[in-house]
Design an enzyme around this catalytic site. Sequence first.
Site, PDB file in Angstrom:
ATOM      1  N   SER A   1      81.627  23.461  75.778  1.00  0.00           N
ATOM      2  CA  SER A   1      82.297  23.605  77.068  1.00  0.00           C
ATOM      3  C   SER A   1      82.097  22.358  77.906  1.00  0.00           C
ATOM      4  O   SER A   1      81.054  21.693  77.816  1.00  0.00           O
ATOM      5  CB  SER A   1      81.683  24.807  77.793  1.00  0.00           C
TER       6      SER A   1
ATOM      7  N   ASN B   1      80.863  41.653  67.527  1.00  0.00           N
ATOM      8  CA  ASN B   1      80.157  42.910  67.845  1.00  0.00           C
ATOM      9  C   ASN B   1      80.849  43.680  68.972  1.00  0.00           C
ATOM     10  O   ASN B   1      80.353  44.700  69.420  1.00  0.00           O
ATOM     11  CB  ASN B   1      78.681  42.653  68.186  1.00  0.00           C
TER      12      ASN B   1
ATOM     13  N   LYS C   1      74.770  26.104  75.885  1.00  0.00           N
ATOM     14  CA  LYS C   1      75.792  25.282  75.205  1.00  0.00           C
ATOM     15  C   LYS C   1      75.204  23.926  74.812  1.00  0.00           C
ATOM     16  O   LYS C   1      75.425  23.436  73.710  1.00  0.00           O
ATOM     17  CB  LYS C   1      77.022  25.087  76.095  1.00  0.00           C
TER      18      LYS C   1
ATOM     19  N   LYS D   1      79.396  34.391  78.138  1.00  0.00           N
ATOM     20  CA  LYS D   1      79.957  33.217  78.817  1.00  0.00           C
ATOM     21  C   LYS D   1      79.999  33.297  80.338  1.00  0.00           C
ATOM     22  O   LYS D   1      80.631  32.443  80.963  1.00  0.00           O
ATOM     23  CB  LYS D   1      81.369  32.962  78.291  1.00  0.00           C
TER      24      LYS D   1
ATOM     25  N   TYR E   1      88.983  36.355  73.701  1.00  0.00           N
ATOM     26  CA  TYR E   1      90.177  35.699  74.259  1.00  0.00           C
ATOM     27  C   TYR E   1      90.611  34.503  73.390  1.00  0.00           C
ATOM     28  O   TYR E   1      91.721  34.491  72.854  1.00  0.00           O
ATOM     29  CB  TYR E   1      89.860  35.281  75.700  1.00  0.00           C
TER      30      TYR E   1
ATOM     31  N   ASN F   1      86.867  33.863  86.639  1.00  0.00           N
ATOM     32  CA  ASN F   1      87.657  32.631  86.528  1.00  0.00           C
ATOM     33  C   ASN F   1      88.949  32.730  87.328  1.00  0.00           C
ATOM     34  O   ASN F   1      89.468  33.815  87.594  1.00  0.00           O
ATOM     35  CB  ASN F   1      87.965  32.323  85.052  1.00  0.00           C
TER      36      ASN F   1
ATOM     37  N   TYR G   1      73.721  29.461  81.222  1.00  0.00           N
ATOM     38  CA  TYR G   1      74.839  29.443  80.264  1.00  0.00           C
ATOM     39  C   TYR G   1      75.073  28.018  79.764  1.00  0.00           C
ATOM     40  O   TYR G   1      75.171  27.766  78.563  1.00  0.00           O
ATOM     41  CB  TYR G   1      76.110  30.002  80.914  1.00  0.00           C
TER      42      TYR G   1
ATOM     43  N   GLY H   1      77.092  25.625  92.649  1.00  0.00           N
ATOM     44  CA  GLY H   1      77.169  25.049  91.301  1.00  0.00           C
ATOM     45  C   GLY H   1      78.524  24.444  90.972  1.00  0.00           C
ATOM     46  O   GLY H   1      78.656  23.735  89.976  1.00  0.00           O
ATOM     47  N   ASP H   2      79.563  24.718  91.792  1.00  0.00           N
ATOM     48  CA  ASP H   2      80.889  24.152  91.507  1.00  0.00           C
ATOM     49  C   ASP H   2      80.907  22.644  91.758  1.00  0.00           C
ATOM     50  O   ASP H   2      80.157  22.136  92.598  1.00  0.00           O
ATOM     51  CB  ASP H   2      81.961  24.808  92.387  1.00  0.00           C
TER      52      ASP H   2
ATOM     53  N   PHE I   1      87.876  22.412  78.190  1.00  0.00           N
ATOM     54  CA  PHE I   1      87.942  22.350  79.649  1.00  0.00           C
ATOM     55  C   PHE I   1      88.299  23.764  80.156  1.00  0.00           C
ATOM     56  O   PHE I   1      87.532  24.678  79.903  1.00  0.00           O
ATOM     57  CB  PHE I   1      88.817  21.157  80.084  1.00  0.00           C
TER      58      PHE I   1
HETATM   59  P1  NAD Z   1      85.184  36.126  74.943  1.00  0.00           P
HETATM   60  O1  NAD Z   1      84.043  36.804  75.612  1.00  0.00           O
HETATM   61  O2  NAD Z   1      86.547  36.644  75.151  1.00  0.00           O
HETATM   62  O3  NAD Z   1      84.906  36.021  73.381  1.00  0.00           O
HETATM   63  C1  NAD Z   1      83.613  35.967  72.836  1.00  0.00           C
HETATM   64  C2  NAD Z   1      83.560  36.991  71.723  1.00  0.00           C
HETATM   65  O4  NAD Z   1      82.270  36.949  71.112  1.00  0.00           O
HETATM   66  C3  NAD Z   1      83.789  38.424  72.204  1.00  0.00           C
HETATM   67  O5  NAD Z   1      84.761  39.016  71.367  1.00  0.00           O
HETATM   68  C4  NAD Z   1      82.419  39.091  72.045  1.00  0.00           C
HETATM   69  O6  NAD Z   1      82.556  40.474  71.751  1.00  0.00           O
HETATM   70  C5  NAD Z   1      81.833  38.291  70.903  1.00  0.00           C
HETATM   71  N1  NAD Z   1      80.350  38.215  70.873  1.00  0.00           N
HETATM   72  C6  NAD Z   1      79.520  37.869  71.871  1.00  0.00           C
HETATM   73  N2  NAD Z   1      78.253  37.908  71.447  1.00  0.00           N
HETATM   74  C7  NAD Z   1      78.285  38.272  70.141  1.00  0.00           C
HETATM   75  C8  NAD Z   1      77.295  38.477  69.157  1.00  0.00           C
HETATM   76  N3  NAD Z   1      75.982  38.362  69.430  1.00  0.00           N
HETATM   77  N4  NAD Z   1      77.686  38.809  67.901  1.00  0.00           N
HETATM   78  C9  NAD Z   1      79.001  38.960  67.607  1.00  0.00           C
HETATM   79  N5  NAD Z   1      79.976  38.803  68.505  1.00  0.00           N
HETATM   80  C10 NAD Z   1      79.626  38.457  69.769  1.00  0.00           C
HETATM   81  O7  NAD Z   1      85.109  34.582  75.374  1.00  0.00           O
HETATM   82  P2  NAD Z   1      86.156  33.400  75.126  1.00  0.00           P
HETATM   83  O8  NAD Z   1      86.685  33.013  76.448  1.00  0.00           O
HETATM   84  O9  NAD Z   1      87.069  33.739  74.040  1.00  0.00           O
HETATM   85  O10 NAD Z   1      85.139  32.253  74.682  1.00  0.00           O
HETATM   86  C11 NAD Z   1      84.911  31.952  73.324  1.00  0.00           C
HETATM   87  C12 NAD Z   1      83.891  30.827  73.255  1.00  0.00           C
HETATM   88  O11 NAD Z   1      84.378  29.704  73.991  1.00  0.00           O
HETATM   89  C13 NAD Z   1      82.540  31.171  73.852  1.00  0.00           C
HETATM   90  O12 NAD Z   1      81.552  30.551  73.046  1.00  0.00           O
HETATM   91  C14 NAD Z   1      82.590  30.524  75.215  1.00  0.00           C
HETATM   92  O13 NAD Z   1      81.301  30.198  75.678  1.00  0.00           O
HETATM   93  C15 NAD Z   1      83.400  29.285  74.921  1.00  0.00           C
HETATM   94  N6  NAD Z   1      84.082  28.732  76.091  1.00  0.00           N
HETATM   95  C16 NAD Z   1      84.927  29.542  76.821  1.00  0.00           C
HETATM   96  C17 NAD Z   1      85.551  29.025  77.940  1.00  0.00           C
HETATM   97  C18 NAD Z   1      86.455  29.885  78.781  1.00  0.00           C
HETATM   98  O14 NAD Z   1      86.715  29.540  79.938  1.00  0.00           O
HETATM   99  N7  NAD Z   1      86.989  30.989  78.292  1.00  0.00           N
HETATM  100  C19 NAD Z   1      85.338  27.687  78.325  1.00  0.00           C
HETATM  101  C20 NAD Z   1      84.500  26.887  77.541  1.00  0.00           C
HETATM  102  C21 NAD Z   1      83.867  27.437  76.426  1.00  0.00           C
HETATM  103  N1  UDP Z   2      87.966  29.475  91.921  1.00  0.00           N
HETATM  104  C1  UDP Z   2      88.359  30.045  93.117  1.00  0.00           C
HETATM  105  N2  UDP Z   2      88.400  31.413  93.202  1.00  0.00           N
HETATM  106  C2  UDP Z   2      88.079  32.227  92.160  1.00  0.00           C
HETATM  107  C3  UDP Z   2      87.682  31.630  90.935  1.00  0.00           C
HETATM  108  C4  UDP Z   2      87.618  30.256  90.853  1.00  0.00           C
HETATM  109  O1  UDP Z   2      88.652  29.335  94.082  1.00  0.00           O
HETATM  110  O2  UDP Z   2      88.132  33.461  92.313  1.00  0.00           O
HETATM  111  C5  UDP Z   2      87.938  28.007  91.800  1.00  0.00           C
HETATM  112  C6  UDP Z   2      86.596  27.426  91.476  1.00  0.00           C
HETATM  113  O3  UDP Z   2      85.861  27.192  92.668  1.00  0.00           O
HETATM  114  C7  UDP Z   2      86.968  26.135  90.742  1.00  0.00           C
HETATM  115  C8  UDP Z   2      88.266  26.517  90.015  1.00  0.00           C
HETATM  116  O4  UDP Z   2      88.772  27.657  90.708  1.00  0.00           O
HETATM  117  O5  UDP Z   2      87.272  25.113  91.672  1.00  0.00           O
HETATM  118  C9  UDP Z   2      88.066  26.873  88.539  1.00  0.00           C
HETATM  119  O6  UDP Z   2      87.064  27.858  88.452  1.00  0.00           O
HETATM  120  P1  UDP Z   2      86.827  28.701  87.107  1.00  0.00           P
HETATM  121  O7  UDP Z   2      85.722  29.678  87.374  1.00  0.00           O
HETATM  122  O8  UDP Z   2      88.117  29.256  86.627  1.00  0.00           O
HETATM  123  O9  UDP Z   2      86.382  27.593  86.054  1.00  0.00           O
HETATM  124  P2  UDP Z   2      85.148  26.552  86.038  1.00  0.00           P
HETATM  125  O10 UDP Z   2      85.778  25.204  86.148  1.00  0.00           O
HETATM  126  O11 UDP Z   2      84.238  26.880  87.190  1.00  0.00           O
HETATM  127  O12 UDP Z   2      84.526  26.788  84.724  1.00  0.00           O
END
Ligand code: NAD
Ligand code: UDP
Length: 336
Positions: A124, A32, A152, A84, A11, A198, A148, A293-294, A177
């Site tokens: 994160s 991968n 991080k 994640k 993403y 999410n 998780y 955990g929220d 965030f």
């Molecule tokens: P995502 O799952 O869409 O992207 C992660 C990508 O990494 C995927 O394409 C997956 O195929 C690849 N991947 C996972 N393990 C792998 C491995 N061992 N080798 C090669 N590729 C691998 O997730 P995202 O939302 O794009 O998140 C990207 C990064 O941002 C992650 O590190 C995630 O922890 C971090 N992050 C995401 C959020 C969020 O809410 N989306 C918030 C904070 C941090």
């Molecule tokens: N949330 C919700 N319903 C859902 C998913 C999330 O009410 O189906 C709420 C969750 O309790 C939090 C906010 O939305 O207050 C953001 O949650 P999310 O999982 O998107 O992100 P987080 O901050 O937990 O990483």
Amino acid sequence: MRVLVTGGAGYIGSHTCVALTEKGFEPVVFDNFCNASPEAIRRVEGIVGRNIPVIEGDVRNRRALLDAIESHGIEAVIHFAALKSVGESVAHPLSYFDNNITGTITLLDAMQGASVHRLVFSSSATVYGQAERVPATEDSALSVTNPYGRTKLVMEQLIGDLCTAQPAFGAMILRYFNPVGAHPSGRIGEDPKGIPNNLMPYIAQVAVGRRDRLGIFGNDWPTADGTGVRDFIHVMDLAHAHVAALRGLDQHKGATVLNIGTGKGTSVLELVRAFESASGRQVPYAFAERRPGDVAELWADPTRAEQVLGWRAEHGIERMCEDTWRWQSAYPEGYA
Ligand code: NAD
Ligand code: UDP
């Protein structure tokens, strides 16, 4: 500059590939595909009008990383690749430790072996755990509430230790965030497998008719409307933060930790209302139990990112909802 983008088909990675290419960087995707579709990169290529090299590989494979770095003349790495899902990490901690922590150690080792010293790392806001006060600054106390989050925090520390030991290394550790939204073309966006964990993808799937109703986890939080408050940030703003971070690496040695958020809190109910107005659809919901955990509320103090990178978020919640809806309504089943 050629940039290895681990997890670049995911993403945030796919949106960052668009921003990188538009700003003159050359991304090379290393993924991968455990949580992504190759179609995402084809769409990115369509948006930017260029080919993007893609290597199918695992970040726990040092040889594959070295081959990718050497064959493409890589000068910097953005490391998105990770698992994640909080719930999955509670059920399968070892696979999270292996994928995320072993993967990061292997990547750092390959970078050291190939003398590539620039790193931008996806951290994160989860590292603030049960934050004691908002907004969270980079100096707020850190704690984790699930495996998780632990991965991080450990990865941040590993990177910090390496930068201390090897002054040639520079790392930007970005604490995201709540990334939401999609590219304004609507051709790429967030496509979670199975039931979304999410909030935003869940709302979008309800609006498009894939799910009946949203469960809102708690209406008795100590917030203005009783629902949780978060700092939602547009994924394109986040993508541009990575471009700024790459540019900033040459001026800032060592490991620099930065919050990447808007500095504004939005409640779950406010996001639902904004989405209804952006989409013209109703989003039925029902209040449910709090999710373990929220936290009640968490938003960023993004001052340091602006001072260090000259970056700040530009898009508000309306735009985040409009762009999510453009993607979700054009592709109700995501990349399927
Ligand atoms: P995502 O799952 O869409 O992207 C992660 C990508 O990494 C995927 O394409 C997956 O195929 C690849 N991947 C996972 N393990 C792998 C491995 N061992 N080798 C090669 N590729 C691998 O997730 P995202 O939302 O794009 O998140 C990207 C990064 O941002 C992650 O590190 C995630 O922890 C971090 N992050 C995401 C959020 C969020 O809410 N989306 C918030 C904070 C941090
Ligand atoms: N949330 C919700 N319903 C859902 C998913 C999330 O009410 O189906 C709420 C969750 O309790 C939090 C906010 O939305 O207050 C953001 O949650 P999310 O999982 O998107 O992100 P987080 O901050 O937990 O990483």
